[in-house]
Design a protein around this motif. Sequence first.
Motif, PDB file in Angstrom:
ATOM      1  N   CYS A 111      20.017  19.690  14.351  1.00  0.00           N
ATOM      2  CA  CYS A 111      20.428  21.185  13.932  1.00  0.00           C
ATOM      3  C   CYS A 111      21.817  21.455  13.427  1.00  0.00           C
ATOM      4  O   CYS A 111      22.563  22.205  14.277  1.00  0.00           O
ATOM      5  CB  CYS A 111      20.107  22.258  14.892  1.00  0.00           C
ATOM      6  SG  CYS A 111      18.268  22.028  15.771  1.00  0.00           S
ATOM      7  N   TYR A 128      20.867  24.701  10.583  1.00  0.00           N
ATOM      8  CA  TYR A 128      19.878  24.121   9.810  1.00  0.00           C
ATOM      9  C   TYR A 128      18.968  23.246  10.677  1.00  0.00           C
ATOM     10  O   TYR A 128      19.297  22.089  11.177  1.00  0.00           O
ATOM     11  CB  TYR A 128      20.459  23.311   8.506  1.00  0.00           C
ATOM     12  CG  TYR A 128      21.208  23.882   7.770  1.00  0.00           C
ATOM     13  CD1 TYR A 128      20.984  25.203   7.284  1.00  0.00           C
ATOM     14  CD2 TYR A 128      22.199  23.187   7.129  1.00  0.00           C
ATOM     15  CE1 TYR A 128      21.876  25.810   6.532  1.00  0.00           C
ATOM     16  CE2 TYR A 128      23.014  23.739   6.162  1.00  0.00           C
ATOM     17  CZ  TYR A 128      22.888  25.065   5.824  1.00  0.00           C
ATOM     18  OH  TYR A 128      23.462  25.747   4.764  1.00  0.00           O
ATOM     19  N   SER A 130      15.933  21.255  12.246  1.00  0.00           N
ATOM     20  CA  SER A 130      14.630  20.237  11.771  1.00  0.00           C
ATOM     21  C   SER A 130      14.272  19.590  13.211  1.00  0.00           C
ATOM     22  O   SER A 130      15.009  19.320  14.060  1.00  0.00           O
ATOM     23  CB  SER A 130      15.232  19.359  10.892  1.00  0.00           C
ATOM     24  OG  SER A 130      16.207  18.707  11.462  1.00  0.00           O
ATOM     25  N   THR A 133       8.589  21.844  15.683  1.00  0.00           N
ATOM     26  CA  THR A 133       8.433  23.216  15.492  1.00  0.00           C
ATOM     27  C   THR A 133       8.408  24.177  16.793  1.00  0.00           C
ATOM     28  O   THR A 133       9.009  25.151  16.926  1.00  0.00           O
ATOM     29  CB  THR A 133       7.334  23.676  14.821  1.00  0.00           C
ATOM     30  OG1 THR A 133       7.352  22.981  13.577  1.00  0.00           O
ATOM     31  CG2 THR A 133       7.089  25.004  14.263  1.00  0.00           C
ATOM     32  N   ASP A 152      14.665  27.065   9.448  1.00  0.00           N
ATOM     33  CA  ASP A 152      13.732  26.032   9.787  1.00  0.00           C
ATOM     34  C   ASP A 152      13.380  25.033   8.571  1.00  0.00           C
ATOM     35  O   ASP A 152      12.558  25.508   7.666  1.00  0.00           O
ATOM     36  CB  ASP A 152      12.491  26.406  10.376  1.00  0.00           C
ATOM     37  CG  ASP A 152      12.681  27.275  11.540  1.00  0.00           C
ATOM     38  OD1 ASP A 152      13.748  27.149  12.215  1.00  0.00           O
ATOM     39  OD2 ASP A 152      11.899  27.816  12.195  1.00  0.00           O
ATOM     40  N   GLY A 154      12.200  21.670   8.294  1.00  0.00           N
ATOM     41  CA  GLY A 154      11.299  20.766   8.194  1.00  0.00           C
ATOM     42  C   GLY A 154      11.437  19.670   9.245  1.00  0.00           C
ATOM     43  O   GLY A 154      11.949  19.745  10.256  1.00  0.00           O
ATOM     44  N   ASN A 158      15.850  16.558   8.305  1.00  0.00           N
ATOM     45  CA  ASN A 158      16.122  17.317   7.148  1.00  0.00           C
ATOM     46  C   ASN A 158      17.358  18.227   7.422  1.00  0.00           C
ATOM     47  O   ASN A 158      17.954  18.772   6.243  1.00  0.00           O
ATOM     48  CB  ASN A 158      15.002  18.148   6.823  1.00  0.00           C
ATOM     49  CG  ASN A 158      14.061  17.503   6.123  1.00  0.00           C
ATOM     50  OD1 ASN A 158      14.044  16.506   5.568  1.00  0.00           O
ATOM     51  ND2 ASN A 158      12.804  18.153   5.921  1.00  0.00           N
ATOM     52  N   GLY A 159      17.698  18.199   8.495  1.00  0.00           N
ATOM     53  CA  GLY A 159      18.714  19.194   8.867  1.00  0.00           C
ATOM     54  C   GLY A 159      20.113  18.624   8.341  1.00  0.00           C
ATOM     55  O   GLY A 159      20.876  19.315   7.602  1.00  0.00           O
TER      56      GLY A 159
END
Length: 295
Positions: A111, A128, A130, A133, A152, A154, A158-159
Amino acid sequence: MIGLGIMGSAMSANLVKAGFQVFGHDPVAAARTRLKRAGGTPCAGVAEVVKNCGRIVLSLPSEAALDAVCAELVAAGGRGRVLAETSTLPETAKLRARDTLAAAGMTLLDCPLSGTGAQALTRDLAVYASGDTAAIGEFAPVFDGFARVRYDVGAFGNGIRMKLVANLLVAIHNLSTAEAILLGERSGLDAAQIVRVVADGAGGSRMFQVRGPMMVDRSWDQATMKVAIWQKDMRLIQEALQRTDTPAPLFAASMPIYNAAMALGHGEDDTAAVYAVLERMVGGPKPARKARRAS
């Protein structure tokens, strides 16, 4: 909170204001003192944080620091804990940390944050997020306590990828801010007025708004992102560009200016010090104009 540097201390203070009981550790005693003054509880080590907290934020300066903290987390027996790693570090390091902690029953989220230390003080950060979930949902109240917004993005990793995209723009916008202000000043305009006027128009950017005033006031000694630390981010962006065969001529043109800032002794200064580098290229600061006598 593990890591109470520029970002970690600001996030901790905002979490206290938001009503959280915040336990924090940093190897630097002064950082722990700042947390206590902000209303948090300083801890002597990582194990004490793990003992008191189910949700832990990591704000660390290096890959080595992340590895060391993960070893301490495992030793402390943090099973069931959810952790958000907010630093800008190599994706491989974050994946290694995720797997190490998962084997010990902990969930790590990737994150990273978009925003400077000054923005962190006013809770003007974007997360960001990731990874898992459900874990992101569990952490949501904490993010709300220190950030303006959460995206969020993915799967885990991805963050940091999104953060490097954002930081590529930050590198360019910060330098373009310095170029624009210097042009205006050398054209006879008032630097402070340049920032007020341009920031409100099509040529403005978030970096223009945040770093423009620092360039005008020459207050880059009050670092919200040190040039020396930013060099690490620049390397990560460069590696991502090479790995993906992405052409980036503007980013490439910005790199020598940040390197020059290091060479000129601005490593501990804010990245707004690129303004001083450009000034040096034209012979130093322009002398103040004398006021004209009334006729």
